[in-house]
Design an enzyme around this catalytic site. Structure first.
Site, PDB file in Angstrom:
ATOM      1  N   LYS A   1      12.584   7.119  -8.056  1.00 15.75           N
ATOM      2  CA  LYS A   1      11.785   5.907  -8.229  1.00 15.75           C
ATOM      3  C   LYS A   1      10.295   6.233  -8.207  1.00 15.75           C
ATOM      4  CE  LYS A   1      10.593   1.707  -5.646  1.00 15.75           C
ATOM      5  NZ  LYS A   1      10.866   0.901  -4.444  1.00 15.75           N
ATOM      6  N   GLN A   2       9.892   7.079  -7.267  1.00 12.79           N
ATOM      7  CA  GLN A   2       8.494   7.440  -7.072  1.00 12.79           C
ATOM      8  C   GLN A   2       8.460   8.810  -6.419  1.00 12.79           C
ATOM      9  OE1 GLN A   2       8.398   3.848  -4.597  1.00 12.79           O
ATOM     10  NE2 GLN A   2       7.134   4.990  -3.161  1.00 12.79           N
TER      11      GLN A   2
ATOM     12  N   TRP B   1       3.997   1.067   4.518  1.00 12.49           N
ATOM     13  CA  TRP B   1       3.434   2.411   4.573  1.00 12.49           C
ATOM     14  C   TRP B   1       2.324   2.592   3.545  1.00 12.49           C
ATOM     15  CZ3 TRP B   1       4.077   6.655   0.986  1.00 12.49           C
ATOM     16  CH2 TRP B   1       4.742   6.300  -0.201  1.00 12.49           C
ATOM     17  N   ASP B   2       2.287   1.725   2.531  1.00 17.01           N
ATOM     18  CA  ASP B   2       1.194   1.750   1.556  1.00 17.01           C
ATOM     19  C   ASP B   2      -0.158   1.744   2.265  1.00 17.01           C
ATOM     20  OD1 ASP B   2       3.595   0.477   0.751  1.00 17.01           O
ATOM     21  OD2 ASP B   2       2.635  -0.482  -0.956  1.00 17.01           O
TER      22      ASP B   2
ATOM     23  N   GLU C   1      13.164   5.193  -2.786  1.00 16.32           N
ATOM     24  CA  GLU C   1      14.245   4.341  -2.302  1.00 16.32           C
ATOM     25  C   GLU C   1      15.498   4.407  -3.169  1.00 16.32           C
ATOM     26  OE1 GLU C   1      11.470   0.936  -0.159  1.00 16.32           O
ATOM     27  OE2 GLU C   1      11.980   0.744  -2.288  1.00 16.32           O
TER      28      GLU C   1
END
Length: 758
Positions: A587-588, A354-355, A482
């Site tokens: 995480k992000q 997906w990046d 995640e």
């Protein structure tokens, strides 16, 4: 020490054997078709050397031995029963080494770790795309020789790679030998994967080999060597121990030179690929001519991406380097797409994540939209396979794999639980389609491919939603964070799906745009009305105070993280061996993506309350945290935070923040340098042909200029002490709004806005 010179080049000023793995990544050269790691010409060390072609993928044995040392990892991260069965995985293949050059002086081979290095300068110049190195070497007995190396991946012909090596005796006239050819002794993930088919040294050097059995790709490499020396030389050819080479012996010493042309073609490219390589081997080669052609094409391309920052030379250079690496990661065709490591290493197997659509393609959409089109055509090529993926779930429409290779199937590591639930990839791709169309107005693409993909993606979402409490919810997913799998109503997923439905329904009114796709897919009025009903009832989680819960129940978790176990989780993008399922530590950023990379309407007034809440909870264990945080810091008006996050974007692998730079670059993060300037510093947004600017001033940036492509027009944004300006070098007027002042900027004109207080 690695640093930037005033001319913007990344420079290494002394040899350190400990630095070789990281430097091999940082000094990668490429042209989108191929990537060549920055290993040395004179020695191709295992795990440091690397030569990759986009989409040249086959199956390898991938040995992994993770183990769980806390409940979180066992219950939420790894499926240990499936881990027992895992052994094979698709991967990019490390191809036969084209850099092979071996030099000996007076019978002593030149290696940097032998004798004494008196001078060392290695330089990668983004302005030229050329990697050069100068070494002055004492062989240990007082004989001093200077070596000069230069190489580049051609942008005039992406199948070509060119190299020059010069040997200049400084205080002796010892004999010199230069060996140049192809080294077939390479490994992928520690394994010998390639297998020779044939070779031919009659004209140049020709090497033909296979890269595996699953997909059956074969590769041909050809080398044309030009040797020259002021005192003449003799020449011999050999095929020895996996090395195919020509060796020039300069028996009387003196200065000498190798100019090496390499041509690569594959069965993936054309049926007669061997013929094209043989033709190259038979043809004259001129290094200077190829260099001139490359420079002409490279400079024309790179000027589309070349943001300049005056007043801060370090950040100007770091951004230019990051943009260079972004550009050379771009596919020149639709055979394969942008991968998480570009073409800089084996890690992540050259998979497309997906990046690509969210972090990497936005740069190209505004700078060189053909690349985005290529990447979306890659997705369209596998639309039927995506429909098969959905059907396997018992659903209609298309379900794209979270991890994509060259066959359109899901390639997530089967023992990892969470990625199979990251179905946000479907809305990520659809969002990219809508943004590409908004920015380019490419009707032909939408008519032929884009609308059809949107229909099938939306159909999947209709079947994937659950209707309850008089609303449509999306249950049991994993967002971009995640650390928290198996959640209901992930905010990033739900809001993006809503944007996709809104965008799709908006284009449905254009019958000319949709007629072809609607006929092909059987999409009609009844289904359209169903979509409209669902669109109006998609659940968008939000608290009364404006805070958006990352998922159902998120605010009920602890703001602290319980640590337990022995830290094995740190090998899997976790900063701690923690029980993340009990904690709000992320995480992000999921939610903050909606305020940065995703133009999400209706929630923007709640930016501050969400930013102040979520920033402190993000442990930034993914490099993809830095770009959205840079944009958000600019929006907050924090210069210190912006510069910190911006630096992390563009210097992530130079600073080696995650201690994994040797594996390859963090390509999505580095692309965030460009985006954080355009979206963060200039506050760029656009909708329906209307450009809005909400800039943020950085005191140490005296002037910033950004080239942008928008709806066929070439624009240049500038920012200085006086204000911001927009130059329209296109053929049509564009409408720009700043501080509630909307103006039309005609073709060939410039509009200046004085700074105004926010």
């Amino acid at each position: 020490m690695i640093h930037f010179r005033e001319n913007g080049s990344l420079t290494e000023e002394f040899y350190d054997i400990r630095q070789e793995p990281q430097s091999a990544t940082l000094f990668t050269t490429g042209n989108g078709y191929m990537g060549v790691r920055g290993s040395f010409e004179e020695f191709g060390a295992t795990r440091i050397q690397g030569f990759f072609i986009r989409g040249l993928i086959d199956e390898i044995i991938e040995i992994v031995e993770p183990f769980c040392d806390n409940i979180y990892m066992r219950k939420y991260y790894f499926d240990e029963e499936k881990l027992k069965k895992f052994d094979r995985q698709d991967s990019c293949i490390n191809l036969a080494d084209i850099l092979l050059v071996r030099i000996s002086v007076g019978g002593k081979p030149f290696f940097p770790w032998e004798g004494e290095i008196l001078a060392w300068e290695r330089e990668l110049n983004p302005a030229t795309g050329i990697l050069s190195r100068r070494v002055v070497w004492n062989d240990g007995t007082g004989n001093i020789t200077e070596f000069r190396f230069e190489r580049f991946a051609s942008y005039a012909d992406v199948h070509k790679y060119c190299l020059r090596a010069e040997v200049i005796p400084k205080n002796h006239c010892l004999p010199v030998e230069i060996l140049s050819g192809i080294d077939g002794n390479v490994r992928t993930n520690g394994q010998i994967v390639t297998s020779e088919i044939s070779n031919d040294l009659s004209e140049g050097i020709f090497y033909d080999f296979s890269i595996g059995k699953k997909y059956g790709f074969t590769v041909a490499e050809g080398v044309r060597n030009n040797f020259s020396g002021e005192k003449g030389y003799s020449l011999e050819k050999q095929n020895r121990d996996g090395l195919l080479f020509e060796k020039a012996v300069f028996a009387k010493g003196g200065a000498c030179c190798l100019e090496k042309g390499i041509y690569i073609s594959t069965s993936r490219d054309e049926q007669a690929y061997r013929d094209s390589v043989h033709a190259f081997c038979r043809s004259p080669f001129s290094y200077e001519r190829e260099k001139a052609l490359h420079l002409s094409d490279w400079r024309k391309l790179f000027e589309n991406f070349d943001i300049r920052i005056e007043g801060d030379s370090l950040r100007d250079s770091a951004l230019r380097y990051a943009n260079y690496q972004t550009v050379i990661s771009a596919p020149p065709d639709s055979v394969h797409s942008l991968s998480a490591k570009g073409l800089t290493g084996e890690k992540y197997n050259q998979f497309v994540w997906w990046d690509c659509e969210i972090y990497q393609l936005p740069v190209f959409t505004y700078a060189y939209p053909q690349v985005t089109k290529n990447a979306l055509e890659y997705r369209y090529k596998f639309l039927e396979r995506a429909k098969e993926n959905a059907a396997a779930e018992g659903r209609r429409g298309a379900r794209y794999p979270f991890v994509s290779s060259v066959d359109g199937r899901e390639h997530v590591w089967i023992y990892a639980r969470h990625p199979f639930l990251q179905i946000h990839i479907n809305s990520d791709i659809a969002y990219c389609i809508l943004r590409y169309y908004e920015v380019t107005g490419d009707h032909a693409f939408m008519q032929d491919m884009g609308v059809e993909m949107l229909v099938e993606i939306c159909r999947y979402w209709v079947d994937r939603m659950t209707f309850r409490k008089d609303r449509y919810e999306i249950l049991n997913v994993t967002g971009t964070d995640e650390h928290h799998p198996y959640v209901d109503n992930d905010a990033y997923t739900n809001y993006c799906v809503k944007i996709v439905f809104d965008g799709f329904l908006k284009i449905c009114v254009d019958e000319d745009l949709t007629r072809k796709a609607f006929k092909k897919t059987g999409f009609g009025r009844e289904e359209l009305e169903k979509f409209r009903t669902i669109d109006g009832k998609i659940y968008l989680p939000c608290e009364p105070d404006g805070k958006i819960p990352q998922f159902d129940g998120y605010f009920g978790l602890s703001e602290k993280l319980e640590i337990t176990g022995f830290g094995t989780g740190k090998d899997f993008q976790m900063k701690e061996s923690g029980l993340y399922h009990k904690s709000q530590i992320i995480k992000q950023p999921d939610v903050m993506l909606l305020f940065s990379y995703i133009d999400c309407p209706d929630i923007q007034e709640s930016f501050s309350v969400n930013w102040s809440y979520y920033e402190k909870l993000c442990e930034n264990s993914s490099s993809l945290s830095f770009p959205p945080h840079a944009v958000c810091a600019a929006r907050e008006g924090s210069e210190e935070k912006f510069l910190c996050y911006f630096d992390d974007c563009v210097l992530v692998d130079i600073k080696d923040i995650f201690k994994t730079a040797y594996q390859g670059l963090h390509s999505g993060c580095m692309a965030g340098g460009w985006y954080s300037i355009v979206k963060g510093l200039f506050g760029w947004s656009d909708n329906n042909g209307q450009i809005t600017l909400a800039p943020f001033r950085i005191s140490r940036f005296k002037k910033v200029s950004v080239p942008i492509r928008y709806r066929g027009n070439k624009l240049v944004l500038e920012y200085d002490d006086q204000g911001i300006s927009l130059y329209n070098f296109g053929t049509e007027a564009v409408t720009v709004t700043y501080a509630d002042e909307a103006v039309s900027v005609k073709a060939g004109r410039k509009k200046c806005f004085a700074w105004r207080e926010a």
